[in-house]
Enzyme design. Sequence first.
Site, PDB file in Angstrom:
ATOM      1  N   ASP A 202       0.844  -0.914   0.150  1.00  0.00           N
ATOM      2  CA  ASP A 202       0.296  -0.235   0.079  1.00  0.00           C
ATOM      3  C   ASP A 202       0.964   0.863  -0.376  1.00  0.00           C
ATOM      4  OD1 ASP A 202      -2.893   1.172   0.434  1.00  0.00           O
ATOM      5  OD2 ASP A 202      -1.910   1.328   2.407  1.00  0.00           O
ATOM      6  N   GLU A 251      14.251 -15.611   0.082  1.00  0.00           N
ATOM      7  CA  GLU A 251      14.562 -16.642   1.221  1.00  0.00           C
ATOM      8  C   GLU A 251      13.491 -17.893   0.976  1.00  0.00           C
ATOM      9  OE1 GLU A 251      15.323 -14.768   5.165  1.00  0.00           O
ATOM     10  OE2 GLU A 251      16.294 -13.204   4.214  1.00  0.00           O
TER      11      GLU A 251
HETATM   12  C1  BGC Z   1      -5.252   2.230  -1.265  1.00  0.00           C
HETATM   13  C2  BGC Z   1      -6.521   2.852  -0.243  1.00  0.00           C
HETATM   14  C3  BGC Z   1      -6.351   3.288   1.299  1.00  0.00           C
HETATM   15  C4  BGC Z   1      -4.827   4.531   1.457  1.00  0.00           C
HETATM   16  C5  BGC Z   1      -4.479   4.239   2.957  1.00  0.00           C
HETATM   17  C6  BGC Z   1      -4.233   3.244  -0.881  1.00  0.00           C
HETATM   18  O1  BGC Z   1      -4.114   3.018  -1.841  1.00  0.00           O
HETATM   19  O2  BGC Z   1      -5.835   1.787  -1.671  1.00  0.00           O
HETATM   20  O3  BGC Z   1      -7.807   2.585  -0.238  1.00  0.00           O
HETATM   21  O4  BGC Z   1      -7.093   4.395   1.550  1.00  0.00           O
HETATM   22  O5  BGC Z   1      -4.195   3.528   0.295  1.00  0.00           O
HETATM   23  O6  BGC Z   1      -4.139   3.450   2.858  1.00  0.00           O
END
Ligand code: BGC
Length: 536
Positions: A202, A251
């Site tokens: 993310d 790993e």
């Molecule tokens: C996720 C979102 C989230 C954001 C903050 C992103 O890009 O896909 O759904 O709100 O990151 O974590």
Amino acid sequence: MSDLPPAWWRDAVIYQIYPRSFADANGDGIGDLPGIRSRLPYLRDLGVDAVWLSPFYLSPQADAGYDVADYRTVDPIFGTVEDARGLVDDAHDVGVRVIVDLVPNHSSDQHVWFQQALAEGPGSPLRERYHFRDGRGDLPPNDWPSIFGGPAWTQVPDGQWYLHLFAPEQPDFNWDHPAVADEFRTILRFWLDLGVDGFRIDVAHGLVKEAGLPDIGADTSWHLLDVGESPCFDRPGVHEIYRGWRRILDEYPGERIAVAEAWAPTLARVADYVRPDELHQAFNFSYMSTAWQVEAQREVIDASLAAMHAVGAPTTWTLSNHDVVRHTNRLMQENQGEVAGRRPTEVDAEAGLRRARAASLLLLALPGSAYLYQGEELGLPEVVDLPASVRQDPAFHRAAGQDGYRDGCRVPIPWSGTAAPYGFGPGSSWLPQPSSWASLSVAAQDGVPGSTLTMYRDALALRRKVLAAGDALTWQDAPGGVLAFERGASFRCLVNMGDGPVTLDAPGELLIASGPVAIENGIATIPPDTASWWSL
Ligand code: BGC
Ligand code: CA
């Protein structure tokens, strides 16, 4: 899984599950891990190679789980760590790999580290695991805006401010602090040891901030999905983090992978995240942001393949995810190329579905890896009329927030039956499902010729059989409005993106089409917004 072919991920179809909206086993209205587990046969039959699960970790759910309070615990609304283990094991038994979401840019404000930082006060080393600063008089430490609206800083009672590129409940980690890096290496191993096949990272472009946290300057209108140069995104230092993670992934046996959610100014900069010693894949947001138009599509497909080829990585393709308007609507809207922050609009449902099916069949014919978002295989539309009282996107009530309209693509899946919750679970559903969804349910489409579900199943099966390996694609001459390319010696894809039907010499045997292609005396007629695959 050692008998599976190597480099499984290079052309994998990876299906995104949004756990709270997939299947609810215990009837509280929120989807959960046991629900997903019970639907594994569906995923096997659909023919996907892997699933990516959005976060299911302990979280106050300020941003639907993208605010993690404990990275090694499953939130009770989704189940337990044992449920996660059981899900991974069962998925492997049916030949489906499991990728989990890792949220390293920020934690929840309820994370023990943040709570300690607050309790310890200014000057404490425990504050250094986040970005705490003194303000400038009454003003925040710098001019950075939050992606969800308002300033990226919140003041705490002792007067200091902390940084949050997203909601105030999502404080950003300080990745210059060795404890943060150590902690995430341990988290990676925790889930790898449990058996997961990889991670979706993310906000992968956000971890490292420019030293000194300098002002952006006069124009602070940028947002996550439209990043030019900025002191908080795509800083060169992030790549060292991923080199370290790659060593950990390597790993483990079985080719564990990582895919970056990295919004960068150019495709070449996105490709930096998938150099041979970094991550395996990066989402292709350039493709997702491209209008339904032959020249634009050709250009972005060429540019994507070239950029990823240059570093030896496969290209990825996506049309929908949990943050953007579903492509059934988006490709019909004005500004199709703006994927976020857009208020979705009502579109002609039939025309929207026709175009979305064509776009999906095109996507599945492209070289590389395809990411599907749950429900697109049913042709679900964006739900555009959710009342404000049920909306939960944290940015919805914040003025000028980038997102805010992300609930309409998160409405729970209709599985069966004639009334809500359509088999989603024994109770209700956390967002209301439209009354028109009975005909879109899995049961209503299962085995029905011509249904969207049947098209996806057939396309995924054919894809394994007829598509050549590798990233080569050759464009073919075609009538105006038609996109035409070949892969290998015997496969051609023809997509009519124009307003009217086109007729052309049938290039061979029709394998599959997203709409009714007619063939008479060797002449094929392809309706508008229709994709077709041919064996030459
Ligand atoms: C996720 C979102 C989230 C954001 C903050 C992103 O890009 O896909 O759904 O709100 O990151 O974590
Ligand atoms: Ca539940």
